[in-house]
Design a protein around this motif. Sequence first.
Motif, PDB file in Angstrom:
ATOM      1  N   HIS A  16      12.948   9.977  -3.058  1.00  0.00           N
ATOM      2  CA  HIS A  16      12.436  10.998  -3.973  1.00  0.00           C
ATOM      3  C   HIS A  16      10.911  11.148  -3.919  1.00  0.00           C
ATOM      4  O   HIS A  16      10.401  12.265  -3.874  1.00  0.00           O
ATOM      5  N   ALA A  17      10.208  10.027  -3.948  1.00  0.00           N
ATOM      6  CA  ALA A  17       8.739  10.088  -3.983  1.00  0.00           C
ATOM      7  C   ALA A  17       8.163   8.845  -3.313  1.00  0.00           C
ATOM      8  O   ALA A  17       8.840   7.825  -3.161  1.00  0.00           O
ATOM      9  N   MET A  18       6.892   8.968  -2.938  1.00  0.00           N
ATOM     10  CA  MET A  18       6.189   7.850  -2.322  1.00  0.00           C
ATOM     11  C   MET A  18       4.829   7.702  -2.998  1.00  0.00           C
ATOM     12  O   MET A  18       4.145   8.697  -3.253  1.00  0.00           O
ATOM     13  N   LEU A  19       4.481   6.464  -3.312  1.00  0.00           N
ATOM     14  CA  LEU A  19       3.149   6.161  -3.821  1.00  0.00           C
ATOM     15  C   LEU A  19       2.371   5.548  -2.675  1.00  0.00           C
ATOM     16  O   LEU A  19       2.884   4.704  -1.940  1.00  0.00           O
ATOM     17  N   TRP A  20       1.142   5.954  -2.549  1.00  0.00           N
ATOM     18  CA  TRP A  20       0.308   5.510  -1.435  1.00  0.00           C
ATOM     19  C   TRP A  20      -1.018   5.024  -2.002  1.00  0.00           C
ATOM     20  O   TRP A  20      -1.741   5.782  -2.649  1.00  0.00           O
ATOM     21  N   SER A  70       0.833  -1.208   0.000  1.00  0.00           N
ATOM     22  CA  SER A  70       0.000   0.000   0.000  1.00  0.00           C
ATOM     23  C   SER A  70       0.867   1.256   0.000  1.00  0.00           C
ATOM     24  O   SER A  70       0.364   2.349  -0.221  1.00  0.00           O
ATOM     25  N   VAL A  71       2.164   1.084   0.248  1.00  0.00           N
ATOM     26  CA  VAL A  71       3.123   2.194   0.173  1.00  0.00           C
ATOM     27  C   VAL A  71       4.315   1.713  -0.636  1.00  0.00           C
ATOM     28  O   VAL A  71       4.865   0.644  -0.380  1.00  0.00           O
ATOM     29  N   ILE A  72       4.721   2.520  -1.628  1.00  0.00           N
ATOM     30  CA  ILE A  72       5.874   2.200  -2.464  1.00  0.00           C
ATOM     31  C   ILE A  72       6.777   3.418  -2.495  1.00  0.00           C
ATOM     32  O   ILE A  72       6.337   4.518  -2.840  1.00  0.00           O
ATOM     33  N   ARG A  73       8.026   3.220  -2.116  1.00  0.00           N
ATOM     34  CA  ARG A  73       9.002   4.312  -2.092  1.00  0.00           C
ATOM     35  C   ARG A  73       9.905   4.233  -3.325  1.00  0.00           C
ATOM     36  O   ARG A  73      10.336   3.151  -3.709  1.00  0.00           O
TER      37      ARG A  73
END
Length: 139
Positions: A48-52, A25-28
């Motif tokens: 740099h970024a996180m996908l949630w 559920s979280v990808i860095r």
Amino acid sequence: MAISLELIYPSGLTSLQNWTFENESVIRIGRDSNNHVVLHSKVVSRFHAMLWGFGNEWKIVNLSSNGTYLNNAPVPHALLTTGTIIRLAPSGPQIRFRLLVNRLIYPPKESSSKTIFLTEGLWRGLKADPILNTWCCKH
């Protein structure tokens, strides 16, 4: 919901690398080896970024002073739609985001005890069944 991230060549026509995430559920994303997606580029920050992911939606959050861009526009955070191009920094790597919708495939008779799930569009020769909202194949 599962997602796919595809590192693409700047022209957008060639895929350089793919990552698929089914249960996260979280990808860095960043340069540091502790990220899910590690990119070795001088313009990519360590984190740099996180996908949630929440429900059927995914959001991206910029964590870098170099910026994160969606379809060439800088964003601090935004909802993602399938096909969106994420660029890390103004001249950095580009990643195509895709939602993967799993469809039930009815197994062949000889393996009828198994349920097979395929990602939409991965197998040739499959036809969409709009009534059942599934993918079907001939056996």
